[in-house]
Design a protein around this motif. Structure first.
Motif, PDB file in Angstrom:
ATOM      1  N   PHE A  26      -4.048  -0.955   4.874  1.00 41.39           N
ATOM      2  CA  PHE A  26      -4.344  -0.354   3.209  1.00 41.39           C
ATOM      3  C   PHE A  26      -3.899   0.748   3.211  1.00 41.39           C
ATOM      4  N   GLY A  27      -3.570   1.542   3.067  1.00 38.91           N
ATOM      5  CA  GLY A  27      -2.997   2.814   2.620  1.00 38.91           C
ATOM      6  C   GLY A  27      -2.103   3.703   1.551  1.00 38.91           C
ATOM      7  N   GLY A  28      -1.023   4.251   2.471  1.00 42.38           N
ATOM      8  CA  GLY A  28      -0.392   5.699   1.383  1.00 42.38           C
ATOM      9  C   GLY A  28       0.490   4.043   0.960  1.00 42.38           C
ATOM     10  N   LEU A  29       0.964   3.827   2.576  1.00 36.54           N
ATOM     11  CA  LEU A  29       2.404   2.448   2.096  1.00 36.54           C
ATOM     12  C   LEU A  29       1.930   1.669   2.700  1.00 36.54           C
ATOM     13  N   ALA A  30       1.720   0.495   2.070  1.00 36.67           N
ATOM     14  CA  ALA A  30       0.600  -0.473   2.776  1.00 36.67           C
ATOM     15  C   ALA A  30       2.056  -1.682   2.631  1.00 36.67           C
ATOM     16  N   ILE A  31       2.041  -2.298   3.868  1.00 40.11           N
ATOM     17  CA  ILE A  31       2.997  -3.594   3.840  1.00 40.11           C
ATOM     18  C   ILE A  31       2.181  -4.552   4.620  1.00 40.11           C
ATOM     19  N   ALA A  32       2.050  -5.998   3.243  1.00 41.05           N
ATOM     20  CA  ALA A  32       1.244  -6.887   4.444  1.00 41.05           C
ATOM     21  C   ALA A  32       1.895  -8.468   4.110  1.00 41.05           C
ATOM     22  N   SER A  33       1.804  -9.056   4.557  1.00 46.56           N
ATOM     23  CA  SER A  33       1.859 -10.800   4.553  1.00 46.56           C
ATOM     24  C   SER A  33       1.156 -11.203   3.569  1.00 46.56           C
ATOM     25  N   ARG A  34       0.386 -10.512   3.587  1.00 46.08           N
ATOM     26  CA  ARG A  34      -0.791 -11.562   2.708  1.00 46.08           C
ATOM     27  C   ARG A  34      -1.560 -10.443   1.411  1.00 46.08           C
ATOM     28  N   ILE A  35      -2.103  -9.381   2.005  1.00 49.31           N
ATOM     29  CA  ILE A  35      -2.769  -8.566   1.022  1.00 49.31           C
ATOM     30  C   ILE A  35      -2.350  -7.089   0.946  1.00 49.31           C
ATOM     31  N   ALA A  36      -2.073  -6.608   0.426  1.00 48.46           N
ATOM     32  CA  ALA A  36      -1.522  -5.219   0.382  1.00 48.46           C
ATOM     33  C   ALA A  36      -2.577  -4.373  -0.297  1.00 48.46           C
TER      34      ALA A  36
END
Length: 262
Positions: free
Chosen positions: A192-202
């Motif tokens: 969660f954030g300005g630039l969010a990179i996630a394997s599941r939920i961003a």
């Protein structure tokens, strides 16, 4: 000279409230070595002499040859910048211990001082609760902090990390890396954030993940916020996606994510 040194060493050790074992640990030798020094059977090497002088705040001349260390304070306006060591260093070690570790150890000053205790405060602090430039322990606060829970400019933690750069199970900071990551730049399983990179939920201004929600999105399921209005994303739609793709998501976490869009 050996006996004179031996007597002084024993006196200084006792004045500081240290056992032979404590002194040996402080300067990195065996208790037997300290015992031999104090009985005049042997003499410490130069590096150990220096360590003893630093520990007792005396000069080499005084400890070895009996020349008293100049203790008087500099007069006002003096151009001599020399500062007695004992004015830039403070150490306190509580007599109360827990499994042989002091309950409180404070060791701060100009230079490298290490504090080890249940509660540790020092340039380098190691303890259940630690505060220092470098802090290591259960709850750690410092410029560089590492532990179970850490707060610092650079923070590393097993559980919760907070700082300019944070890495941990839960991480929050300017740049955050964790299972749950919150920050300007966040990378994690859930980010969660300005630039969010996630394997599941961003979720973020720019979001990249299997489920991506934000202003600019990229993912298998991408929900773009329309006209800067978060209400354009419906909570039930988010809930349905999480249930469909990750039905075993920890319920409090999935409920919190859904609640962001209610």
């Amino acid at each position: 000279m050996n006996m004179d040194f031996a007597e002084k060493l024993q006196n200084y050790r006792k004045q500081k409230g240290m056992s032979q074992e404590n002194l040996a640990e402080a300067i990195g030798v065996s208790r037997q070595a300290v015992s031999k020094w104090e009985s005049g059977q042997s003499y410490p090497e130069t590096d150990k002499l220096i360590a003893l002088c630093e520990l007792f705040h005396v000069s080499m001349d005084h400890l070895v040859r009996g020349v008293l260390l100049e203790q008087q304070e500099l007069p006002l306006g003096s151009n001599d910048r020399t500062t007695p060591r004992d004015r830039t260093h403070y150490e306190y070690k509580s007599k109360t211990t827990w499994f042989g570790v002091p309950l409180i150890h404070i060791n701060v000053g100009r230079g490298i001082y290490v504090a080890k205790g249940i509660i540790a405060i020092g340039n380098i602090a190691i303890g259940a609760v630690s505060l220092g430039l470098i802090a290591l322990g259960g709850l750690s606060l410092g410029v560089l902090a590492a532990g179970l829970i850490s707060l610092g400019a650079l923070s590393l933690a097993l559980l919760l990390a907070m700082g300019a750069l944070a890495a941990g199970f839960v991480a929050a900071g300017g740049a955050a890396i964790g299972v749950l990551a919150f920050g300007g730049l966040s990378i994690g399983v859930y980010a969660f954030g300005g630039l969010a990179i996630a394997s599941r939920i961003a979720i973020g201004g720019y979001a990249s993940g299997h489920i991506a929600i934000g202003d600019a999105v990229r993912g298998a399921y991408a929900l773009a916020i329309q006209n800067d209005d978060i209400a354009s994303i419906h909570a039930e739609q988010v809930k349905a996606l999480i249930t469909q793709e990750y039905p075993k998501t920890w319920k409090p976490l999935s409920d919190w994510i859904v609640a962001l869009f209610r």
